[in-house]
Design an enzyme around this catalytic site. Sequence first.
Site, PDB file in Angstrom:
ATOM      1  N   LYS A 158      -4.730   0.444   7.636  1.00  0.00           N
ATOM      2  CA  LYS A 158      -3.707   1.103   8.464  1.00  0.00           C
ATOM      3  C   LYS A 158      -2.457   1.230   7.593  1.00  0.00           C
ATOM      4  O   LYS A 158      -1.638   0.327   7.507  1.00  0.00           O
ATOM      5  CB  LYS A 158      -3.423   0.276   9.714  1.00  0.00           C
ATOM      6  CG  LYS A 158      -2.864   1.077  10.918  1.00  0.00           C
ATOM      7  CD  LYS A 158      -1.542   1.788  10.681  1.00  0.00           C
ATOM      8  CE  LYS A 158      -0.366   0.852  10.622  1.00  0.00           C
ATOM      9  NZ  LYS A 158       0.927   1.613  10.411  1.00  0.00           N
TER      10      LYS A 158
ATOM     11  N   SER B 118       8.179  -6.216   6.815  1.00  0.00           N
ATOM     12  CA  SER B 118       9.354  -7.030   7.097  1.00  0.00           C
ATOM     13  C   SER B 118       8.931  -8.400   7.623  1.00  0.00           C
ATOM     14  O   SER B 118       7.826  -8.577   8.145  1.00  0.00           O
ATOM     15  CB  SER B 118      10.245  -6.339   8.130  1.00  0.00           C
ATOM     16  OG  SER B 118       9.617  -6.330   9.402  1.00  0.00           O
TER      17      SER B 118
ATOM     18  N   CYS C  83       9.987  -5.012  -2.473  1.00  0.00           N
ATOM     19  CA  CYS C  83      10.142  -6.396  -2.041  1.00  0.00           C
ATOM     20  C   CYS C  83      10.428  -7.302  -3.234  1.00  0.00           C
ATOM     21  O   CYS C  83      10.870  -8.439  -3.053  1.00  0.00           O
ATOM     22  CB  CYS C  83       8.917  -6.879  -1.284  1.00  0.00           C
ATOM     23  SG  CYS C  83       7.433  -7.033  -2.294  1.00  0.00           S
TER      24      CYS C  83
ATOM     25  N   PHE D 168       5.487   1.346   3.549  1.00  0.00           N
ATOM     26  CA  PHE D 168       5.743   2.651   2.946  1.00  0.00           C
ATOM     27  C   PHE D 168       6.101   2.572   1.473  1.00  0.00           C
ATOM     28  O   PHE D 168       5.953   3.552   0.748  1.00  0.00           O
ATOM     29  CB  PHE D 168       6.875   3.376   3.700  1.00  0.00           C
ATOM     30  CG  PHE D 168       8.255   2.814   3.446  1.00  0.00           C
ATOM     31  CD1 PHE D 168       8.984   3.174   2.321  1.00  0.00           C
ATOM     32  CD2 PHE D 168       8.836   1.920   4.339  1.00  0.00           C
ATOM     33  CE1 PHE D 168      10.253   2.649   2.084  1.00  0.00           C
ATOM     34  CE2 PHE D 168      10.099   1.391   4.116  1.00  0.00           C
ATOM     35  CZ  PHE D 168      10.811   1.764   2.980  1.00  0.00           C
TER      36      PHE D 168
ATOM     37  N   GLU E 270       2.829   5.162   8.340  1.00  0.00           N
ATOM     38  CA  GLU E 270       2.810   6.549   8.804  1.00  0.00           C
ATOM     39  C   GLU E 270       3.853   7.416   8.109  1.00  0.00           C
ATOM     40  O   GLU E 270       3.866   8.638   8.277  1.00  0.00           O
ATOM     41  CB  GLU E 270       2.996   6.606  10.321  1.00  0.00           C
ATOM     42  CG  GLU E 270       4.327   6.093  10.842  1.00  0.00           C
ATOM     43  CD  GLU E 270       4.360   4.587  11.059  1.00  0.00           C
ATOM     44  OE1 GLU E 270       5.233   4.134  11.828  1.00  0.00           O
ATOM     45  OE2 GLU E 270       3.542   3.869  10.454  1.00  0.00           O
TER      46      GLU E 270
ATOM     47  N   GLU F 161      17.918  -8.585   4.113  1.00  0.00           N
ATOM     48  CA  GLU F 161      17.366  -7.655   3.129  1.00  0.00           C
ATOM     49  C   GLU F 161      17.883  -6.245   3.408  1.00  0.00           C
ATOM     50  O   GLU F 161      17.639  -5.686   4.479  1.00  0.00           O
ATOM     51  CB  GLU F 161      15.838  -7.681   3.190  1.00  0.00           C
ATOM     52  CG  GLU F 161      15.164  -6.823   2.152  1.00  0.00           C
ATOM     53  CD  GLU F 161      13.642  -6.920   2.217  1.00  0.00           C
ATOM     54  OE1 GLU F 161      13.005  -6.899   1.152  1.00  0.00           O
ATOM     55  OE2 GLU F 161      13.093  -7.027   3.339  1.00  0.00           O
TER      56      GLU F 161
END
Length: 498
Positions: free
Chosen positions: A173, A226, A281, A149, A176, A383
């Site tokens: 993909k 992740s 990240c 995201f 969402e 994180e």
Amino acid sequence: MREITHFIDGAAVSGTSGRFGDVFNPNTGEVQARVQLATAAEVDRAVRSALTAQRDWAQVNPQRRARVMFEFKRLIERDMDALAELLSSEHGKVIADSKGDIQRGLEVIEFACGIPHLLKGEYTEGAGPGIDIYSMRQPLGVAAGITPFNFPGMIPMWMFGIAIATGNSFILKPSEKDPSVPVKLAELMMEAGAPAGVLNVVHGDKVAVDAILDHPDIRAVSFVGSSDIAHYVYSRGTATGKRVQAMGGAKNHGVILPDADLDQAVKDIIGAAYGSAGERCMALPVVVPVGKATADAVRERVLGELESLKVGISTDPAAQYGPVVSQAHKQKISDYIQMGVDEGAELVVDGRGFSLQGYEQGFFIGPSLFDQVKPTMRTYQEEIFGPVLQIARVESFEEALHLPSSHQYGNGVAIFTRNGRAAREFAQQVNVGMVGINVPIPVPVAYHTFGGWKRSAFGDVNQHGLEGVRFYTKVKTVTARWPEGAVEDSAFVIPTMK
């Protein structure tokens, strides 16, 4: 309510699962749309479209494929403002940051425009008597990308730009949580001249992910997310014979030596730690000052910077960061802050009470600052992915080198110093994949390569640059001889070039 559909074979396609995900406006906390979640059958439909399209697309010469990339670049630049506004409305990052998101992806598209040169093989004339050897790079077939995201524009373009330019077709993909920009990118790719089916978008959750990982006709998968999911994607994808690059989490450190320009270093760290609400990240959530005097000075300057840091709605041009992506993520960050308190770290600034007038239901969280953070604390080891900066004090260069080197993540690290020898030694020895020297966010430019070490990346090939070209292609080597004259006897030993 707006409904976000799949994009398959060049057109919007309604799903059949009956399952949907909510797409929020993070500024208000309201549901603004719902996105369809794919079944395995819909993933298969996208793959069949991609297979058909790829056969012809692979035969298009590289120069013509590059022209599609040039036109795609022009269309993105034409629609930059609208794309950034759409991205901000679903993610929450401020408009300037959304434009940066798209621009960094566009730089990989620019790199992909040079694909005719990048695909040139090697040639050796006269490798043996009358024998020439040459190699060629050919596309794998259908590739897929599973994206997070936090960069809904940049990371998809990192993946599909090079994959499509090298002659593959692609199944995307996206997350969402903010799926609209990826669909717009696919529409623009068709407008740029790519055939229908070359770029398909299917939305979904684990059902769609597993369908991608298990599908026998998908030859390569690229993932960013992740570390636990990255490991899952890598393990399941490679088990089915796929080529997989899976980028995971991070806990990037910013080491500050006593000779550094502290004013500049702190300003850099503030932007790197709190920009995009820390949802990067390559954010810099841990500052490692060497020596008490340096640490005290850094803390004082950080506090001064935080007094003027502005959190606002994503369309506020004066805001330096906006809301986080969801209420669940806001709660996760808050839980980590409380964990830090419980572990004994000093909470110098607590952002949990932040509220923006008129937007009280938005997913806002103010900047937080911890001091006296120890390597044994979970809040240091894991994180947080939010606007939380931790000060981990050390007494020596060796300790500062050890902290990022021994951490489970190895994505990025930065060192701030005026000492070239110290910087060179640090860059050479630190056990981390990307290093910044007086650069807080060391994301390489598109013609170099992006990738971390340890639990920050699974797989041997990095994102974009020449590594990206290698990932999406396979090498074929041809040894050719054109004999003349008498027929030679058959050889029953392995050929050599004597």
